[in-house]
Design a protein around this motif. Structure first.
Motif, mmCIF file in Angstrom:
data_model
loop_
_atom_site.group_PDB
_atom_site.id
_atom_site.type_symbol
_atom_site.label_atom_id
_atom_site.label_comp_id
_atom_site.label_asym_id
_atom_site.label_seq_id
_atom_site.Cartn_x
_atom_site.Cartn_y
_atom_site.Cartn_z
ATOM 1 N N PRO A 178 -15.070 5.175 -6.212
ATOM 2 C CA PRO A 178 -15.702 4.416 -7.294
ATOM 3 C C PRO A 178 -14.758 3.494 -8.054
ATOM 4 C CG PRO A 178 -15.463 6.722 -7.890
ATOM 5 C CD PRO A 178 -15.100 6.626 -6.449
ATOM 6 N N GLU A 179 -13.448 3.730 -7.983
ATOM 7 C CA GLU A 179 -12.509 2.868 -8.708
ATOM 8 C C GLU A 179 -12.513 1.441 -8.147
ATOM 9 O OE1 GLU A 179 -8.580 4.202 -10.227
ATOM 10 O OE2 GLU A 179 -8.877 5.824 -8.792
ATOM 11 N N PRO A 180 -12.258 0.442 -8.996
ATOM 12 C CA PRO A 180 -12.179 -0.955 -8.529
ATOM 13 C C PRO A 180 -10.828 -1.217 -7.858
ATOM 14 C CG PRO A 180 -11.788 -0.865 -10.882
ATOM 15 C CD PRO A 180 -12.133 0.545 -10.466
ATOM 16 N N LEU A 181 -10.724 -0.829 -6.606
ATOM 17 C CA LEU A 181 -9.463 -0.941 -5.870
ATOM 18 C C LEU A 181 -9.369 -2.227 -5.064
ATOM 19 C CD1 LEU A 181 -9.254 2.756 -4.593
ATOM 20 C CD2 LEU A 181 -8.129 1.751 -6.605
ATOM 21 N N SER A 182 -10.425 -3.034 -5.095
ATOM 22 C CA SER A 182 -10.453 -4.308 -4.373
ATOM 23 C C SER A 182 -10.715 -5.428 -5.377
ATOM 24 C CB SER A 182 -11.557 -4.297 -3.306
ATOM 25 O OG SER A 182 -11.400 -3.198 -2.428
ATOM 26 N N PHE A 183 -10.013 -6.541 -5.203
ATOM 27 C CA PHE A 183 -10.120 -7.664 -6.133
ATOM 28 C C PHE A 183 -10.680 -8.876 -5.392
ATOM 29 C CE2 PHE A 183 -7.066 -4.795 -7.862
ATOM 30 C CZ PHE A 183 -7.248 -4.846 -9.235
ATOM 31 N N TYR A 184 -11.798 -9.381 -5.912
ATOM 32 C CA TYR A 184 -12.481 -10.521 -5.297
ATOM 33 C C TYR A 184 -12.240 -11.772 -6.130
ATOM 34 C CZ TYR A 184 -15.221 -8.166 -1.688
ATOM 35 O OH TYR A 184 -15.593 -7.504 -0.565
ATOM 36 N N ARG A 185 -11.714 -12.806 -5.499
ATOM 37 C CA ARG A 185 -11.475 -14.060 -6.175
ATOM 38 C C ARG A 185 -12.772 -14.880 -6.165
ATOM 39 N NH1 ARG A 185 -6.322 -16.018 -6.695
ATOM 40 N NH2 ARG A 185 -5.697 -14.768 -4.886
ATOM 41 N N GLN A 221 0.818 -1.212 0.000
ATOM 42 C CA GLN A 221 0.000 0.000 0.000
ATOM 43 C C GLN A 221 0.855 1.266 0.000
ATOM 44 O OE1 GLN A 221 -3.665 0.122 -0.092
ATOM 45 N NE2 GLN A 221 -2.957 -1.866 -0.875
ATOM 46 N N THR A 222 0.449 2.249 -0.794
ATOM 47 C CA THR A 222 1.188 3.514 -0.841
ATOM 48 C C THR A 222 1.024 4.312 0.447
ATOM 49 O OG1 THR A 222 -0.688 4.588 -1.947
ATOM 50 C CG2 THR A 222 1.042 3.650 -3.343
ATOM 51 N N HIS A 223 -0.076 4.094 1.170
ATOM 52 C CA HIS A 223 -0.205 4.594 2.535
ATOM 53 C C HIS A 223 0.092 3.408 3.450
ATOM 54 C CE1 HIS A 223 -1.925 7.112 5.844
ATOM 55 N NE2 HIS A 223 -2.081 5.908 6.382
ATOM 56 N N PRO A 224 1.286 3.344 4.017
ATOM 57 C CA PRO A 224 1.649 2.165 4.813
ATOM 58 C C PRO A 224 0.678 1.936 5.968
ATOM 59 C CG PRO A 224 3.577 3.529 4.366
ATOM 60 C CD PRO A 224 2.375 4.328 3.946
ATOM 61 N N VAL A 225 0.318 0.673 6.162
ATOM 62 C CA VAL A 225 -0.591 0.336 7.256
ATOM 63 C C VAL A 225 0.204 0.159 8.542
ATOM 64 C CG1 VAL A 225 -2.182 -0.747 5.654
ATOM 65 C CG2 VAL A 225 -0.530 -2.167 6.900
ATOM 66 N N LYS A 243 -5.347 1.556 -2.639
ATOM 67 C CA LYS A 243 -6.644 1.466 -1.970
ATOM 68 C C LYS A 243 -6.725 2.281 -0.677
ATOM 69 C CE LYS A 243 -9.944 -1.716 0.204
ATOM 70 N NZ LYS A 243 -9.858 -1.191 1.576
ATOM 71 N N THR A 244 -5.850 2.006 0.253
ATOM 72 C CA THR A 244 -5.942 2.682 1.546
ATOM 73 C C THR A 244 -5.781 4.189 1.404
ATOM 74 O OG1 THR A 244 -5.050 0.708 2.639
ATOM 75 C CG2 THR A 244 -4.995 2.754 3.875
ATOM 76 N N ALA A 245 -4.828 4.618 0.605
ATOM 77 C CA ALA A 245 -4.593 6.046 0.422
ATOM 78 C C ALA A 245 -5.810 6.741 -0.185
ATOM 79 C CB ALA A 245 -3.364 6.270 -0.456
ATOM 80 N N LEU A 289 -8.689 7.078 2.375
ATOM 81 C CA LEU A 289 -8.473 8.125 3.374
ATOM 82 C C LEU A 289 -8.732 9.503 2.777
ATOM 83 C CD1 LEU A 289 -5.318 6.682 5.138
ATOM 84 C CD2 LEU A 289 -7.601 6.931 6.141
ATOM 85 N N VAL A 290 -8.386 9.690 1.509
ATOM 86 C CA VAL A 290 -8.688 10.954 0.828
ATOM 87 C C VAL A 290 -10.194 11.136 0.703
ATOM 88 C CG1 VAL A 290 -8.549 12.176 -1.380
ATOM 89 C CG2 VAL A 290 -6.518 11.049 -0.449
ATOM 90 N N ALA A 291 -10.904 10.074 0.332
ATOM 91 C CA ALA A 291 -12.363 10.155 0.196
ATOM 92 C C ALA A 291 -13.019 10.494 1.527
ATOM 93 C CB ALA A 291 -12.907 8.833 -0.338
ATOM 94 N N ILE A 292 -12.539 9.919 2.601
ATOM 95 C CA ILE A 292 -13.094 10.193 3.926
ATOM 96 C C ILE A 292 -12.840 11.636 4.334
ATOM 97 C CG2 ILE A 292 -12.766 9.672 6.380
ATOM 98 C CD1 ILE A 292 -12.411 6.718 5.510
ATOM 99 N N GLU A 293 -11.652 12.136 4.001
ATOM 100 C CA GLU A 293 -11.316 13.525 4.335
ATOM 101 C C GLU A 293 -12.257 14.500 3.631
ATOM 102 O OE1 GLU A 293 -7.380 16.475 4.383
ATOM 103 O OE2 GLU A 293 -7.242 14.431 3.585
ATOM 104 N N LYS A 294 -12.736 14.128 2.454
ATOM 105 C CA LYS A 294 -13.654 14.976 1.694
ATOM 106 C C LYS A 294 -15.092 14.883 2.202
ATOM 107 C CE LYS A 294 -10.977 14.739 -2.606
ATOM 108 N NZ LYS A 294 -10.968 14.280 -4.027
#
Length: 254
Positions: free
Chosen positions: A217-224, A50-54, A121-123, A126-131
């Motif tokens: 809205p972007e597909p940032l999660s992948f479901y197998r 993740q670009t925003h480290p967990v 995804k995480t980054a 967090l931006v969406a929540i800030e908005k």
């Protein structure tokens, strides 16, 4: 459900509390697992990328016998293994609740052991929540990936304004897309451990009744998509409607 109060701190893991940076939102990732050896590395590696480290990755394992626990234990910090059997609590809801209880992060992200994430995804969440001031939960679009054929299908999520009241009738929020405020989930008691198959749907309904949502809205999660999972999901949906409507205070047939 979770018995601890919002003000209670989780038990300190071996090595002490994970490092925090002042002013940076902290995210704990919770992965329930059971015999997930073929997939768990992809799930964990996608979180570590993740670009925003967990802050930490908590794998709550229900008693795997295929080497899953050994794979997880081999990572070391920030990956932590919880053996769910020690709690005497069973099921995926109990695993997620154990992770919530053990988490140090202000935000909780849930990931099923056979799914994975886009590095952004995480980054982006967090931006969406800030908005969206006051939002306590964020969800994303999804890419469904067939285990058998590799075929991919993109699913765009409903907007926060459109998701209610439709959420009463259909689980429009995938568990592996969710980033939620820890205090909000604890305040509502966490996942109901008496429900099987739709405990996440019921949890999102309770969250939406008390808090607002944000969306990426972007597909940032992948479901197998595993064999036979489609018919299983349909049955879960049908079984869950009465319970979810009851939790939302609505008549099942209204």
């Amino acid at each position: 459900m979770i018995a601890m109060s919002v003000r209670e701190a989780p038990e300190t893991p071996a090595g002490g509390q994970p490092r925090r940076e002042i002013g940076v939102p902290t995210v704990s990732v919770i992965i329930p697992s059971l015999n997930a050896a073929p997939y768990i590395r992809a799930a964990i590696d996608s979180v570590l990328a993740q670009t925003h480290p967990v802050l930490e990755i908590i794998v709550a394992d229900g008693g795997s016998k295929d080497g899953t626990q050994e794979i997880v234990a081999g990572y070391g910090e920030p990956v932590r293994l919880l053996d769910q059997r020690k709690s005497g609590r069973k099921g995926i809801a109990a695993g997620r609740n154990l992770g919530i209880e053990a988490a140090w992060g202000d935000w909780l992200a849930f990931l099923d052991a056979d799914d994975w994430w886009d590095p952004r995804k995480t980054a982006e969440q967090l931006v969406a929540i800030e908005k969206c001031p006051g939002a306590a939960l964020s969800y994303t679009g999804v890419c469904l990936v067939s285990e058998e054929s590799g075929e991919r299908q993109l699913h765009s999520p409903l907007s926060p304004s459109a998701i209610w009241p439709r959420l009463r009738w259909k689980n429009a929020v995938g568990a592996s897309t969710v980033l939620a405020r820890r205090n909000a989930m604890i305040g509502l008691g966490g996942f109901r451990e008496d429900l099987i198959g739709f405990e996440d749907w019921e949890m999102w309904v309770r969250m939406r009744l008390h808090h607002s949502f944000a969306c990426c809205p972007e597909p940032l999660s992948f479901y197998r998509i595993l064999p036979h999972s489609v018919s299983h999901d349909v049955q879960k949906h049908l079984d869950g409607i009465p319970q979810v409507c009851q939790s939302s205070g609505q008549n099942v047939w209204r």
